[in-house]
Design a protein around this motif. Structure first.
Motif, PDB file in Angstrom:
ATOM      1  N   UNK B 116      38.175  32.108  42.509  1.00 42.78           N
ATOM      2  CA  UNK B 116      39.457  32.584  43.020  1.00 42.78           C
ATOM      3  C   UNK B 116      40.120  33.487  41.973  1.00 42.78           C
ATOM      4  N   UNK B 117      40.725  34.561  42.465  1.00 48.07           N
ATOM      5  CA  UNK B 117      41.518  35.425  41.590  1.00 48.07           C
ATOM      6  C   UNK B 117      42.817  34.684  41.256  1.00 48.07           C
ATOM      7  N   UNK B 118      43.053  34.481  39.965  1.00 47.88           N
ATOM      8  CA  UNK B 118      44.179  33.627  39.559  1.00 47.88           C
ATOM      9  C   UNK B 118      45.465  34.401  39.326  1.00 47.88           C
ATOM     10  N   UNK B 119      45.408  35.731  39.461  1.00 54.01           N
ATOM     11  CA  UNK B 119      46.574  36.555  39.114  1.00 54.01           C
ATOM     12  C   UNK B 119      47.830  36.155  39.885  1.00 54.01           C
ATOM     13  N   UNK B 120      47.678  35.958  41.212  1.00 54.80           N
ATOM     14  CA  UNK B 120      48.856  35.630  42.023  1.00 54.80           C
ATOM     15  C   UNK B 120      49.435  34.280  41.631  1.00 54.80           C
ATOM     16  N   UNK B 121      48.557  33.290  41.441  1.00 56.49           N
ATOM     17  CA  UNK B 121      49.020  31.954  41.069  1.00 56.49           C
ATOM     18  C   UNK B 121      49.747  32.005  39.730  1.00 56.49           C
ATOM     19  N   UNK B 137      40.372  35.018  24.074  1.00 50.84           N
ATOM     20  CA  UNK B 137      39.962  33.923  24.956  1.00 50.84           C
ATOM     21  C   UNK B 137      40.300  34.256  26.401  1.00 50.84           C
ATOM     22  N   UNK B 138      41.496  34.800  26.618  1.00 55.02           N
ATOM     23  CA  UNK B 138      41.945  35.133  27.967  1.00 55.02           C
ATOM     24  C   UNK B 138      41.056  36.216  28.581  1.00 55.02           C
ATOM     25  N   UNK B 139      40.714  37.205  27.737  1.00 55.59           N
ATOM     26  CA  UNK B 139      39.907  38.326  28.236  1.00 55.59           C
ATOM     27  C   UNK B 139      38.507  37.891  28.668  1.00 55.59           C
ATOM     28  N   UNK B 140      38.024  36.794  28.098  1.00 60.91           N
ATOM     29  CA  UNK B 140      36.698  36.299  28.503  1.00 60.91           C
ATOM     30  C   UNK B 140      36.695  35.956  29.992  1.00 60.91           C
ATOM     31  N   UNK B 141      37.842  35.513  30.492  1.00 56.73           N
ATOM     32  CA  UNK B 141      37.941  35.125  31.904  1.00 56.73           C
ATOM     33  C   UNK B 141      38.366  36.252  32.808  1.00 56.73           C
ATOM     34  N   UNK B 147      42.172  38.232  36.405  1.00 53.67           N
ATOM     35  CA  UNK B 147      41.860  36.947  35.780  1.00 53.67           C
ATOM     36  C   UNK B 147      41.194  36.023  36.795  1.00 53.67           C
ATOM     37  N   UNK B 148      39.932  35.644  36.538  1.00 57.39           N
ATOM     38  CA  UNK B 148      39.229  34.756  37.463  1.00 57.39           C
ATOM     39  C   UNK B 148      39.009  33.368  36.862  1.00 57.39           C
ATOM     40  N   UNK B 149      39.237  33.248  35.566  1.00 57.36           N
ATOM     41  CA  UNK B 149      39.067  31.941  34.941  1.00 57.36           C
ATOM     42  C   UNK B 149      39.987  31.880  33.729  1.00 57.36           C
ATOM     43  N   UNK B 309      31.980  37.309  16.531  1.00 55.74           N
ATOM     44  CA  UNK B 309      31.965  36.988  17.955  1.00 55.74           C
ATOM     45  C   UNK B 309      32.724  35.696  18.220  1.00 55.74           C
ATOM     46  N   UNK B 310      33.458  35.684  19.322  1.00 54.65           N
ATOM     47  CA  UNK B 310      34.176  34.482  19.725  1.00 54.65           C
ATOM     48  C   UNK B 310      33.633  34.038  21.077  1.00 54.65           C
ATOM     49  N   UNK B 311      33.215  32.772  21.129  1.00 51.36           N
ATOM     50  CA  UNK B 311      32.722  32.218  22.391  1.00 51.36           C
ATOM     51  C   UNK B 311      33.803  31.360  23.010  1.00 51.36           C
ATOM     52  N   UNK B 312      33.950  31.455  24.330  1.00 54.17           N
ATOM     53  CA  UNK B 312      34.994  30.690  24.998  1.00 54.17           C
ATOM     54  C   UNK B 312      34.411  29.969  26.201  1.00 54.17           C
ATOM     55  N   UNK B 313      34.789  28.707  26.344  1.00 54.14           N
ATOM     56  CA  UNK B 313      34.406  27.974  27.544  1.00 54.14           C
ATOM     57  C   UNK B 313      35.516  28.172  28.572  1.00 54.14           C
ATOM     58  N   UNK B 314      35.103  28.597  29.790  1.00 52.55           N
ATOM     59  CA  UNK B 314      36.095  28.932  30.819  1.00 52.55           C
ATOM     60  C   UNK B 314      36.163  27.840  31.876  1.00 52.55           C
ATOM     61  N   UNK B 315      37.284  27.849  32.578  1.00 48.85           N
ATOM     62  CA  UNK B 315      37.411  26.990  33.761  1.00 48.85           C
ATOM     63  C   UNK B 315      37.987  27.834  34.883  1.00 48.85           C
TER      64      UNK B 315
END
Lengths: 439, 437
Positions: B116-121, B137-141, B147-149, B309-315
């Protein structure tokens, strides 16, 4: 090629469509299970561009919609065949259902449209059949899966087919394509059937039309002949009447006048020598004359108007007025204060003719819409007035039948006057020979 | 006939009303269940004994805040199986409402319209401010600007330093703004044949590749969509040349991680998760116990910064979720709640994705627990900078295959003494044609 042939084509089409519609739904469901069983889901979605949201839901919905289409077909074909309102609403229902079905299947199979349009074409009027055929092809082209994939995320059955090995892929793609092509071929066959049937009907209509116009022509010719015959008959009637008149005049008037002329000649020679005999002779001549008058009267009575012959004067006048008003827009009011209109034939004839002529004039020249006819007795004379509300006549000419009218009335020692203000008035006074008798 | 139709019509209406009421009653009596997708263990391939602690805590808190809502998760899925498990759920149409998203899967899942696109929420939630997250971190999603994650846990790459070896050789641990030259200087002096058998047995670096060099020299290898690549860029050329210079010091010897574990290598890039795992009990006794070590930033190149490099776990939230509002609340609890994010320092090996949490006093206290008091603890203000400035690896579909292709060629430069510029030109050409396939 009758309805039976078309019936078979429809059944074949129904079977093809049931198979072709359920194939993607069932195939995707089974393949999904298989992919999960073999733990190849990640690599599978890595290769695809779009996936169905819920394969089990798609399967159930597809089967439900197919059942809807089948029930609609059976009801239309076997139960409510005669009720056109049901037939048309079921066709609309089929179209909507097939649209939903195509959407559920993401346009992986859109041949179901041909099934719907075949039914529509079968039931609609001949004129619009062609339009629906073109519409079917147009929608089919517009809902092509490859074409829609350009702009929309649509899952493709080919992605699922590509999960299998090359050999199976060939069979699956081949099988599905054969179904699709078969459906199109059967639809074309169906259209050919329908067009041929339509062509047959047109030819029949054309044949019947040519026969009809031929009969029409014959009828016209017969009519023309009939008209000529009627003319001839009329002329013959006139000739016959003239002959009768000539005979009548010759037999009665000629005979009587000859007798009178001869008698008077004899009297002339005898009057000096024998006045007594002459007197007797004159009495004979007078009798012959009276007989002659009777004869003439009888002859003339044979020439009287039909209505007067059959009916009383009042009834005849009313009948005449009725005839007049029935053929024109004008209203004619008839008023008569004398209870018993029973006159001599010549008087009745005159009254009748005067009224007839006046009404004719009022209508023809005065363009009157209302005409009042009054007959009343006054001082042993009959007052006859015909008043109209027409444009009247400032320049009286005695050509409009008035001369004739005047002559008739003068013959009965009556008078007639005309007045042209507020319409036109004919005022005739006819002295009636009440009790006066000729024998 | 008409009467019959009216009766049938009424029956249909009645039946639908009964169905609707029944459904409503059923809904009331059965609580809403939110499905949560997660894997056990660490996203950073380190041992983790506490993988369910945070999850269970979040679920308990969430269920307490939302009576009648249950959160369900399938336990025991390992990270290696998670991608497959998630793909299966997507295929059978049972995508979990909220789930961890592996960065390798992210682009594919977005392009398949699963997330789901999270922008509206986010826009409609006044208590939510995207600026609170680390930009990296935000840009990873993010996918094409949307923003999808949301990030849940982040891990930067750091440089492990063998403090014992450096001290023995007379060097201090470099400062956080050290450069390539500083590194080369130390490495060239440290690389030695200690037992005089003609083979070098003490090395400067291990696993430090041209890629780490390129990141810290400001080089960008691909554009966002993976349509273009820039291997002939001067910054890339310099990075490869630097990597070659370092590799030449080893005189053709392959320096494996065993040598670092044995204490014979001065520098090795590892993740913050490795640092957290092996610096604290119980795993601190398992590895790197024979020498003292620490973590610093990676050295900066002439045109770059001390970044890595920065690794990010997304939800993310599933597009077909029926309870998106609740899913958003759960997602927010995982990624935006300060207490929960602080737990990441307590029970996981990564760092919090919230700036205020990572740079907080509490985080510093947690980081300094379990470490020897004499040892220097990684500075959380440094961590803050490293994460914020970090580089995200590209996520386009062919990225891994492309990098395997490029790396194979570049490794040949390092080992076979090929011309750097001309080989990179060839690589550039090959990669472009591969990307366009």
């Amino acid at each position: 090629m009758g309805d039976k042939g078309i019936g078979y084509v429809k059944y074949i089409m129904l079977i093809i469509n049931i198979v072709a519609v359920s194939f993607p739904a069932i195939f995707i469901y089974i393949t999904t299970e298989k992919i999960c069983d073999f733990y190849t889901a990640r690599s599978f979605i890595g290769r695809t561009n779009s996936i169905p949201k819920k394969p089990d839901w798609i399967l159930v919905t597809t089967i439900l919609l197919l059942v809807c289409l089948l029930v609609s077909f059976l009801l239309r074909e076997f139960v409510y065949r005669e009720r056109m309102s049901f037939v048309y609403s079921s066709l609309a229902f089929d179209f909507l259902t097939s649209c939903v079905l195509m959407m559920v299947l993401n346009f992986n199979y859109n041949g179901i449209l041909f099934w719907v349009f075949a039914n529509i074409i079968y039931y609609v009027q001949d004129k619009v059949k062609m339009i629906f055929m073109l519409l079917a092809i147009l929608i089919y082209v517009c809902t092509d899966h490859e074409f829609l994939t350009i702009n929309y995320h649509l899952y493709s059955i080919n992605d699922y087919i590509s999960y299998y090995n090359a050999n199976t892929q060939q069979y699956l793609i081949g099988g599905f394509n054969v179904l699709e092509s078969l459906n199109i071929i059967v639809f074309i066959l169906f259209c050919i059937y329908v067009i041929q049937k339509q062509q047959g009907i047109i030819e029949k209509v054309n044949y019947l039309y040519s026969q009809l116009s031929q009969k029409n022509e014959e009828l016209e010719n017969a009519n023309e002949e009939l008209k000529q015959l009627a003319d001839i008959k009329e002329k013959m009637g006139k000739t016959k009447e003239r002959n009768r008149l000539a005979r009548e005049i010759h037999d009665t008037l000629g005979h009587t006048l000859t007798g009178i002329s001869a008698g008077i000649d004899a009297c002339l020679t005898m009057i000096d020598s024998n006045p007594q005999v002459t007197k007797k002779q004159l009495e004979v001549i007078a009798k012959v004359t009276r007989d002659g008058i009777g004869e003439i009267r009888r002859s003339v009575s044979e020439l009287r108007p039909d209505a007067l012959d059959r009916l009383s004067l009042e009834s005849a006048i009313r009948k005449m007025i009725e005839n007049m008003t029935s053929v024109t827009q004008a209203e004619v009011f008839f008023q008569c204060d004398s209870e018993n209109l029973k006159f001599d034939e010549d008087e009745e004839n005159t009254i009748y003719r005067v009224i007839q002529e006046s009404i004719t004039n009022a209508l023809r020249h005065g363009k009157a819409s209302k005409i009042w006819v009054t007959i009343r007795k006054e001082n042993s004379a009959l007052h006859l007035q015909i008043q109209d509300n027409g444009i009247g006549c400032t320049d009286m000419k005695k050509g409009f039948g008035t001369k004739h009218m005047q002559e008739r009335i003068q013959m009965l020692h009556g008078t007639v006057s005309y007045k042209s203000e507020n319409g036109f008035l004919v005022d005739a006074v006819i002295p009636i020979r009440w009790g006066e008798e000729y024998d | 006939m008409k009467k019959k139709m009216i009766i049938i019509g009424n029956l249909i209406i009645l039946a639908s009303i009964i169905c609707f009421c029944g459904y409503k009653i059923y809904q009331k009596n059965h609580s809403i269940v939110l499905e949560f997708g997660m894997f056990a263990g660490s996203n950073w391939d380190v041992a983790n004994a506490n993988s369910y602690v945070i999850i269970d805590k979040v679920i308990a808190q969430f269920e307490a805040e939302h009576p009648g809502v249950k959160v369900h998760y399938t336990s025991g899925i390992r990270k290696t199986d998670y991608s497959e498990w998630y793909a299966q759920q997507v295929l059978i149409g049972k995508t979990p409402d909220v789930a961890m998203i592996l960065s390798d899967d992210f682009d594919k899942l977005v392009s398949l319209d699963v997330l789901e696109n999270l922008d509206d929420m986010a826009d409609n939630d006044s208590s939510f401010h995207a600026e609170d997250y680390y930009t990296t971190a935000l840009n990873t999603g993010k996918y094409r600007g949307a923003q999808y994650a949301l990030p849940y846990e982040t891990v930067p790459t750091l440089m492990f330093v063998n403090k014992s070896l450096l001290n023995h050789e007379g060097f201090m641990v470099p400062e956080s703004d050290w450069t390539w030259d500083d590194m080369y200087d130390i490495c060239s002096k440290i690389t030695k044949d200690l037992n005089k058998d003609g083979i070098i047995d003490q090395f400067g670096t291990c696993n430090y590749s041209w890629q780490e060099a390129a990141y810290s020299n400001g080089a960008v290898l691909f554009d966002e969509d993976g349509k273009e690549c820039y291997f002939t860029d001067q910054r890339v050329i310099d990075s490869v040349k630097f990597a070659k210079k370092l590799s030449d010091l080893n005189q053709g010897q392959n320096v494996s991680q065993d040598k670092f574990d044995a204490g014979n290598v001065a520098f090795m890039p590892l993740t913050f998760a490795d640092y957290r795992t092996y610096k604290t009990y119980p795993y601190k006794i398992k590895k790197y116990s024979t020498f003292k070590w620490d973590c610093i930033t990676l050295p900066s190149g002439p045109e770059g910064d001390n970044v890595s490099e920065v690794n990010t776990l997304l939800m993310g939230i599933a597009k077909q979720s029926k309870h998106k509002d609740l899913a958003w609340e759960l997602l927010k609890l995982f990624t935006y709640d300060k207490d929960i994010q602080l737990d990441i320092f307590r029970y996981s090996q990564g760092a919090s994705v919230l700036k205020s949490v990572t740079s907080s006093k509490e985080a510093e206290v947690i980081l300094s627990e379990d470490t020897d008091e004499r040892e220097r603890v990684i500075d959380n203000t440094l961590l803050d900078v490293v994460i914020e400035k970090g580089i995200i690896a590209p996520k386009f579909n062919k990225y891994h295959e492309t990098m395997i292709l490029a790396e194979g060629e570049i490794n040949k430069i390092l080992s076979d003494d090929k011309n750097v510029e001309s080989t990179l030109k060839i690589i550039q050409r090959n990669v472009i044609s591969f990307l366009k396939q």
